[in-house]
Design an enzyme around this catalytic site. Structure first.
Site, PDB file in Angstrom:
ATOM      1  N   GLU A 186       8.257   9.441   5.319  1.00 32.89           N
ATOM      2  CA  GLU A 186       7.315   9.369   6.433  1.00 32.89           C
ATOM      3  C   GLU A 186       8.020   9.820   7.717  1.00 32.89           C
ATOM      4  OE1 GLU A 186       3.929   8.283   6.076  1.00 32.89           O
ATOM      5  OE2 GLU A 186       4.677   8.776   4.092  1.00 32.89           O
ATOM      6  N   LYS A 201      -0.541   1.710   0.199  1.00 34.28           N
ATOM      7  CA  LYS A 201      -1.091   2.260  -1.049  1.00 34.28           C
ATOM      8  C   LYS A 201      -1.597   1.144  -1.967  1.00 34.28           C
ATOM      9  CE  LYS A 201       1.975   6.266  -0.710  1.00 34.28           C
ATOM     10  NZ  LYS A 201       3.343   6.729  -0.970  1.00 34.28           N
TER      11      LYS A 201
END
Ligand code: HSE
Length: 428
Positions: A186, A201
């Site tokens: 990220e 997620k």
């Protein structure tokens, strides 16, 4: 031949992957599906002159995407939360379809974004596990099942780091740097290594698997910062690999939802999912146990998942995602359980001053907490003759009991660092 005109927000690795698929495979996809994808507009804060936009208009403002009457589908690939959420909201409000790869936005704002009016116009396959079509599976092929368990390696960066530490003897820092260079991490890699990305997620998977609202704040989250090279070596000696996993388990209607490092027996398939690969194992009451594995991060794998959502829109075969939002017909039959009640075996690494009686002191704490020991090893630290590591595997014990015992062990005068604690998962 149907033409689907798309506008892309963002020009990072996934957007570039999407452009590459359109360029390289667009004609083949049109032949197979009867749908031509045409990129009509790209919006990004910074222009990238080296990227071929295939004739699309470029603007700096993402508002131009939903204001453009030509655009059928807005593809949000910017990342971040607030600006991305506002763009998705505006695009949906203006009647557009939207595809996003943004797990944070769906995990944090999915209840609001996926309402009765919008749920068939917002798709997010790429938000979980990259190229693995787990969202389509949970919304499609696996619908006939009551899901009993979902266990996944769902952060490619963590899996890359843990694998590189084990197999290439890299330090944590060098492995992270490599993952960043390869484009898996990220923008802020603490989201990866502290488990936030995996928790986003898992929030999405929990909502799909158990028809629950998106409930990010109630997911238990631990990252991989506490895992040392020693833990990887000791785990190996004991027959395990250290993996960072997301777990959803249905205990008679109460769902465990947790993200943390875990020791997985080496012979299990999940333990053999290496580097940036992701895997999600699902147990359905009818289907039995299945494992889906593949690239979970990176430019083309993520863009491939984005493309699958576009084709669902293009062919008008999009599966109805009813049941996702709070506005679905019935409240969920499930609720999340608290971490305190989770009952699994544990690995403890205790760094001690190597004095006579220390092993007895540690085992006394465990026996007073009614925790049984399944295996124990003691190793002297190299070059530091008065230090040793005691490594213990326990039987299955509730989290609150283990946490209390760890506090007591940490307070022993001979214990020189905090106990490293990793839960064991023996799922198939
Ligand atoms: N940073 C994420 C990962 C990218 O490492 O898995 C894909 O979501």
């Amino acid at each position: 031949m149907k033409e689907l005109k798309i506008g892309i927000a963002g020009l990072g690795v996934v957007a570039q992957g999407l452009l590459e698929i359109v360029r390289n495979n667009g004609a083949l996809i049109a032949e197979r599906t009867g749908v031509t994808i045409k990129v009509v507009r790209v919006a990004s804060r910074s222009e990238k002159p080296g990227v071929d936009l295939m004739g699309a208009e470029f603007s700096k403002s993402t508002d131009d995407l939903w204001k453009d009457s030509q655009v059928d589908v807005v593809v949000e690939l910017m990342g971040g939360v607030d600006v991305a959420k506002n763009l998705i909201n505006s695009a949906l409000a203006s009647g557009k379809k939207v595809v996003t790869a943004n797990k944070a936005v769906i995990a944090l704002h999915g209840n609001e974004l996926l309402n009765k009016k919008t749920r068939n116009r917002l798709k997010f396959e790429a938000s979980v596990a990259g190229a693995i079509p787990i969202i389509n599976l949970l919304q499609g092929s696996l619908v006939p099942n009551r899901i009993q368990q979902v266990v996944g390696i769902i952060n490619g960066t963590c899996n890359y780091i843990l694998t590189a530490m084990e197999q290439q003897f890299l330090s944590f820092e060098s492995a992270l740097q490599k993952a960043q260079e390869l484009g898996f991490a990220e923008a802020d890699p603490s989201f990866d290594i502290d488990g936030i990305d995996a928790a986003h997620k898992l929030t999405i998977l929990s909502s799909l698997a158990f028809d629950m609202p998106f409930d990010f704040k109630n997911i238990f989250v631990e990252g991989i910062r506490s895992i040392g090279e020693k833990d990887i070596i000791f785990a190996d000696e004991l027959g395990y690999r250290v993996k960072h996993v997301g777990i959803l388990r249905n205990n008679e209607g109460r769902i465990e939802a947790r993200v943390h490092p875990a020791l997985i027996p080496k012979e299990q398939l999940l333990a053999n999912v290496l580097f940036e690969q992701n895997a999600v194992s699902v147990i359905g009451d009818a289907s039995g146990s299945m494992l889906f594995a593949g690239p979970g991060a990176g430019s083309l794998p993520t863009a491939s998942a984005v493309f699958s959502d576009l084709l669902d829109f293009g062919s008008d075969n999009g599966l109805d995602s009813e049941g996702l939002s709070k506005e679905s017909a019935k409240p969920s039959a499930f609720e999340l359980t608290t971490m305190d009640q989770v009952c699994v075996p544990h690995y403890l690494r205790i760094n001690v001053l190597d004095k006579p009686g220390i092993m007895a002191d540690v085992t006394k704490v465990l026996s007073e907490s009614e925790i049984s020991i399944e295996a124990v090893i003691q190793k002297e630290s190299e070059g530091e003759s008065d230090n040793a590591s005691i490594v213990i595997l326990t039987n299955a014990v509730e989290e609150h009991v283990m946490q209390k015992a760890i506090l007591t062990i940490n307070s022993l005068p001979e214990v020189s660092e905090g106990v490293v604690h990793i839960r064991l998962e023996g799922m198939s």
